[in-house]
Design an enzyme around this catalytic site. Structure first.
Site, PDB file in Angstrom:
ATOM      1  N   SER A 156       0.724  -1.418   0.017  1.00  0.00           N
ATOM      2  CA  SER A 156       0.082  -0.014   0.149  1.00  0.00           C
ATOM      3  C   SER A 156       0.823   1.344  -0.068  1.00  0.00           C
ATOM      4  O   SER A 156       0.300   2.332  -0.131  1.00  0.00           O
ATOM      5  CB  SER A 156      -1.046   0.124   1.210  1.00  0.00           C
ATOM      6  OG  SER A 156      -1.890  -0.964   1.064  1.00  0.00           O
ATOM      7  N   LYS A 159       0.221   3.842  -2.786  1.00  0.00           N
ATOM      8  CA  LYS A 159      -0.904   4.740  -2.868  1.00  0.00           C
ATOM      9  C   LYS A 159      -0.235   6.086  -2.954  1.00  0.00           C
ATOM     10  O   LYS A 159      -0.923   7.180  -3.135  1.00  0.00           O
ATOM     11  CB  LYS A 159      -1.884   4.585  -1.668  1.00  0.00           C
ATOM     12  CG  LYS A 159      -2.628   3.279  -1.842  1.00  0.00           C
ATOM     13  CD  LYS A 159      -3.486   3.134  -0.555  1.00  0.00           C
ATOM     14  CE  LYS A 159      -4.640   1.892  -0.667  1.00  0.00           C
ATOM     15  NZ  LYS A 159      -3.799   0.695  -0.085  1.00  0.00           N
ATOM     16  N   SER A 220      -5.850   3.315   4.453  1.00  0.00           N
ATOM     17  CA  SER A 220      -5.283   2.739   3.573  1.00  0.00           C
ATOM     18  C   SER A 220      -6.374   1.745   2.541  1.00  0.00           C
ATOM     19  O   SER A 220      -6.048   0.655   2.297  1.00  0.00           O
ATOM     20  CB  SER A 220      -4.413   1.692   3.977  1.00  0.00           C
ATOM     21  OG  SER A 220      -3.310   1.239   2.949  1.00  0.00           O
ATOM     22  N   LYS A 346       2.943   6.612   5.452  1.00  0.00           N
ATOM     23  CA  LYS A 346       2.239   5.626   5.022  1.00  0.00           C
ATOM     24  C   LYS A 346       2.582   3.900   5.290  1.00  0.00           C
ATOM     25  O   LYS A 346       4.012   3.846   4.818  1.00  0.00           O
ATOM     26  CB  LYS A 346       2.209   5.660   3.351  1.00  0.00           C
ATOM     27  CG  LYS A 346       1.103   4.970   2.659  1.00  0.00           C
ATOM     28  CD  LYS A 346      -0.240   5.321   2.930  1.00  0.00           C
ATOM     29  CE  LYS A 346      -1.397   4.303   2.422  1.00  0.00           C
ATOM     30  NZ  LYS A 346      -1.394   3.192   3.475  1.00  0.00           N
TER      31      LYS A 346
END
Length: 396
Positions: A156, A159, A220, A346
């Site tokens: 993720s 992203k 997320s 993140k």
């Protein structure tokens, strides 16, 4: 009569041979090694507290008399030992200089032969991360790295590129944060309801750009990321997802990221996306190096610093749903260190990618720091160690 005497003679002979064999065996067995004679102190003097670390994989920490080994230095590869005393010990006719040492945590202390140590703090060596980097966000200078240019699956963390392109569209077109994004595609609704890939459920057929942005960044959300990508590309179906992935790769090329290749908007592998109607050709996973991830994060933070307002939130209710931030370096979390001023950025995980994390923070009087760990098993501890190391060495 002769036979009886003969049998007796043989019997006596056998007994005699067995006895001699037993004695020979006993003589050939070495006695258990006696404990080495204790070491005696010839001289001892206090010294200014000095940092040392192991010079090689050899050596051990002993008690003063050397009758007990307390620790092997090989078991403490990244430990700084602090010496406070120099002692000359005598063992037989041999004399040698030892240091009285203690590790930083104070859990191990004893005596080490001086030649097994070298002066200075132990260099950082992250145990679990397969790739890692620390970067100055202002200068792009790499401050520390480990296999940082090797492309790896990034889950993720992918992203960040998606969110950058969303920010870019809002900044450069007539679109706004209140623009509506269509979320009616059945594959996205099923993805949001998944116990593995879901989290933010699409109970409506549209959400605002801001709502999906926050869901993708904080929670997320996988379906939110794909929906946003399709919106950036101008539509709301898998065909526009394919167009968006081409945009991701074009942006990577524009930034001269030679170790970045995208096949999904959210970081899920194709093997998982296939069931929702979102698989594409070109590989199973997004493959990006730690250095290129850090550069993507740098572009996002530098060009659109407001991202830190949302990435620093521990949680946020979006469209009636609680979005939870899994960054455990934020205030109130298990790995929080107030001195590091972490405010992003993140997390990511898949079985293939392992635990991935992009961290960032800015101490007063310093440039902003960005760290990346990929395919880790202890991502927050190792990120915290990496950040602390950078500051302790005045690298930023």
């Amino acid at each position: 009569m002769t036979t009886t005497l003969s049998n007796r003679f043989v019997k006596v002979l056998l007994i005699t041979m067995a006895t001699l064999l037993s004695l020979f065996t006993l003589m050939s067995i070495k006695p258990a090694a006696a404990s080495a004679a204790s070491y005696s102190v010839v001289s001892s003097s206090n010294m200014t507290k000095t940092a040392y670390h192991r010079a090689s994989s050899k050596g051990a920490v002993y008690n003063l008399s050397h009758t007990k080994k307390l620790a092997n230095l090989s078991s403490y590869p990244n430990t700084t030992w602090y010496a406070t005393k120099q002692v000359t010990l005598k063992h037989g006719s041999t004399k040698a200089v030892y240091y009285a040492v203690k590790n930083g945590a104070g859990t191990v202390s004893g005596y080490v032969w001086h030649s097994y140590l070298t002066k200075g703090q132990a260099p950082l060596s992250l145990k679990y991360a397969k790739s890692a980097v620390a970067m100055n966000a202002k200068t792009d200078k790499v401050l520390w790295s480990k296999s940082a240019n090797t492309p790896r699956a990034i889950a993720s963390v992918s992203k960040l590129m998606t969110l950058y392109l969303v920010e870019q569209k809002v900044a450069n077109t007539g679109s706004t944060w209140n623009s509506k994004v269509t979320t009616s595609y059945s594959g996205l609704k099923r993805m949001g309801a998944s116990s593995v890939y879901g989290g933010f459920k699409f109970t409506q057929n549209s959400y605002t750009v801001k709502q999906l942005y926050q869901a993708a960044l904080i929670e997320s959300s996988n379906n939110a990321a794909i929906a946003l990508g399709q919106w950036v590309a101008g539509g709301s179906t898998p065909a526009y997802n394919t167009k968006f992935i081409a945009m991701m790769n074009a942006q990577a090329k524009k930034w001269h990221l030679g170790n970045a290749k995208y096949v999904s908007a959210n970081g899920m592998e194709q093997s998982a996306l296939r069931g929702y109607g979102y698989s594409v050709s070109g590989g199973n996973a997004n493959m990006v190096s730690a250095t290129d991830v850090a550069l993507i994060a740098k572009h996002l933070i530098t060009d659109y610093p407001s991202v830190l307002t949302d990435s620093s939130r521990g949680s946020l209710t979006v469209a009636g749903q609680l979005c939870y931030n899994y960054n455990n370096l934020l205030p109130g979390r298990k790995y929080y260190d107030s001195s590091l001023k972490v405010d992003g950025l993140k997390t990511g995980y898949t079985d293939l990618a392992g635990y991935c994390f992009v961290g960032t923070g800015q101490k007063s009087g310093h440039d902003r720091l960005i760290t990346v760990v990929l395919h880790d098993e202890d991502e927050f501890t190792e990120t915290r160690s990496l950040m602390q190391y950078v500051y302790s060495k005045n690298l930023i």
